[in-house]
Design a protein around this motif. Structure first.
Motif, PDB file in Angstrom:
ATOM      1  N   ASP A  99     -58.892  80.189 -16.070  1.00  0.00           N
ATOM      2  CA  ASP A  99     -60.115  80.536 -16.784  1.00  0.00           C
ATOM      3  C   ASP A  99     -61.233  80.680 -15.758  1.00  0.00           C
ATOM      4  O   ASP A  99     -61.285  79.922 -14.781  1.00  0.00           O
ATOM      5  CB  ASP A  99     -60.480  79.442 -17.784  1.00  0.00           C
ATOM      6  N   VAL A 128     -63.208  87.382 -22.273  1.00  0.00           N
ATOM      7  CA  VAL A 128     -62.743  86.742 -23.503  1.00  0.00           C
ATOM      8  C   VAL A 128     -63.588  87.204 -24.684  1.00  0.00           C
ATOM      9  O   VAL A 128     -64.653  87.803 -24.523  1.00  0.00           O
ATOM     10  CB  VAL A 128     -62.766  85.202 -23.383  1.00  0.00           C
ATOM     11  N   ASP A 131     -66.794  85.347 -29.574  1.00  0.00           N
ATOM     12  CA  ASP A 131     -66.984  84.027 -30.181  1.00  0.00           C
ATOM     13  C   ASP A 131     -66.579  82.890 -29.250  1.00  0.00           C
ATOM     14  O   ASP A 131     -66.845  81.717 -29.539  1.00  0.00           O
ATOM     15  CB  ASP A 131     -66.220  83.926 -31.501  1.00  0.00           C
ATOM     16  N   LYS A 132     -65.957  83.218 -28.106  1.00  0.00           N
ATOM     17  CA  LYS A 132     -65.593  82.200 -27.122  1.00  0.00           C
ATOM     18  C   LYS A 132     -66.524  82.204 -25.909  1.00  0.00           C
ATOM     19  O   LYS A 132     -66.322  81.437 -24.968  1.00  0.00           O
ATOM     20  CB  LYS A 132     -64.145  82.402 -26.672  1.00  0.00           C
ATOM     21  N   GLN A 133     -67.540  83.064 -25.954  1.00  0.00           N
ATOM     22  CA  GLN A 133     -68.536  83.086 -24.888  1.00  0.00           C
ATOM     23  C   GLN A 133     -69.577  82.004 -25.181  1.00  0.00           C
ATOM     24  O   GLN A 133     -70.662  82.259 -25.689  1.00  0.00           O
ATOM     25  CB  GLN A 133     -69.186  84.471 -24.797  1.00  0.00           C
ATOM     26  N   THR A 134     -69.217  80.763 -24.846  1.00  0.00           N
ATOM     27  CA  THR A 134     -69.998  79.596 -25.260  1.00  0.00           C
ATOM     28  C   THR A 134     -70.878  79.018 -24.155  1.00  0.00           C
ATOM     29  O   THR A 134     -71.431  77.930 -24.315  1.00  0.00           O
ATOM     30  CB  THR A 134     -69.042  78.499 -25.757  1.00  0.00           C
ATOM     31  N   GLU A 157     -62.516  73.014 -24.485  1.00  0.00           N
ATOM     32  CA  GLU A 157     -62.636  74.122 -25.429  1.00  0.00           C
ATOM     33  C   GLU A 157     -61.244  74.638 -25.762  1.00  0.00           C
ATOM     34  O   GLU A 157     -60.341  74.625 -24.917  1.00  0.00           O
ATOM     35  CB  GLU A 157     -63.491  75.244 -24.840  1.00  0.00           C
ATOM     36  N   ASP A 158     -61.065  75.091 -26.983  1.00  0.00           N
ATOM     37  CA  ASP A 158     -59.766  75.576 -27.435  1.00  0.00           C
ATOM     38  C   ASP A 158     -59.283  76.730 -26.565  1.00  0.00           C
ATOM     39  O   ASP A 158     -60.028  77.679 -26.294  1.00  0.00           O
ATOM     40  CB  ASP A 158     -59.845  76.043 -28.894  1.00  0.00           C
ATOM     41  N   GLU A 160     -58.572  76.797 -23.432  1.00  0.00           N
ATOM     42  CA  GLU A 160     -59.047  76.819 -22.055  1.00  0.00           C
ATOM     43  C   GLU A 160     -58.608  75.558 -21.317  1.00  0.00           C
ATOM     44  O   GLU A 160     -58.358  74.522 -21.932  1.00  0.00           O
ATOM     45  CB  GLU A 160     -60.575  76.946 -22.010  1.00  0.00           C
TER      46      GLU A 160
END
Length: 253
Positions: A99, A128, A131-134, A157-158, A160
């Motif tokens: 990641d 990615v 919605d996973k760009q957190t 994080e899910d 990752e």
């Protein structure tokens, strides 16, 4: 609740020694001049020099015992030059499957994004889903001939790789040849315990991935020097073991 000891020692930079890897991939001790653990940026707690031109700053935030979802780390890569910068989290010390957070100047609104890697560069980095760009507080800036990548990321994080707050995790870094996203001019791997910084807690490599090459050579030798000749021999002399040669042949293949 993670308890970090010797916070005073971290703050005054009294932990000075660490280890690094030479060009052959062997661990060698770094001197006090090569690495310091006290960040020169008041917004961060610790700092190490990954290369003569690249500093890595970090600060853990894991004090909310009742809500592990809020545990996070703030990171800053500070490079003396103009280039895109990348930071990766790896399970095995190799780029493929890692990641990554990549900052490309003048792209994506000067916001670094999260990627899945098969290699560094545009052909191997897949952005990615939205919605996973957190990431939060994430920027890539350039000023005075210096490039700075900053972001805050959740430790867990899910889907990752987990960033262990109190144990060694393997990280990657990459420095581009310029601002355009292409193959890196330099990349490497380092192993770090985010909760402490002292002798034996850090090793820094240069992207040689010695362990992976040794594993590759070992399995290739077994395959071509032993198993492949065995498969050929059992087929050639199958009349000697007529009932079982096919099982040996298939197994060796």
């Amino acid at each position: 609740l993670l308890k970090i000891n010797d916070e005073r020692a971290f703050s005054n930079g009294s932990f000075r020694n660490s280890v690094r890897r030479n060009a052959e991939g062997d661990d060698v001790e770094k001197t006090a001049d090569e690495i310091t653990c006290s960040s020169d940026d008041p917004g961060f707690l610790h700092m190490i020099n990954l290369t003569p031109k690249l500093k890595f700053h970090w600060k853990l935030d894991v004090w909310n015992e009742g809500n592990s979802d809020s545990h996070k780390v703030s990171i800053k890569l500070q490079y003396q030059g103009t280039a895109w910068l990348g930071f990766g989290i790896s399970k095995f010390g190799v780029v493929a499957g890692s990641d990554a957070i990549i900052g490309i100047p003048a792209a994506n609104g000067d916001k670094p994004l999260k990627y899945k890697l098969t290699s560094w560069g545009p052909d191997g980095a897949k952005e990615v889903e939205a919605d996973k760009q957190t990431l939060t507080d994430h920027t890539i800036t350039q000023q005075g001939g210096e490039t700075i990548l900053k972001f805050t990321k959740l430790l867990e994080e899910d889907g990752e790789t987990y960033l262990n707050p109190a144990g060694h995790t393997t990280y990657l870094y990459a420095i581009g040849e310029g601002n355009s996203f292409s193959k890196p001019e330099k990349d490497g791997v380092f192993h770090l315990d985010l909760s402490r910084c002292g002798a034996g807690t850090i090793s820094i490599g240069t992207g040689t991935y010695k362990a992976a090459w040794i594993a590759h050579a070992t399995f290739a030798t077994l395959a071509w020097a032993i198993l492949s000749p065995c498969a050929i021999a059992t087929a050639w002399f199958r009349t000697l073991v007529p009932s079982s040669w096919i099982y040996i042949h298939v197994g060796a293949n």
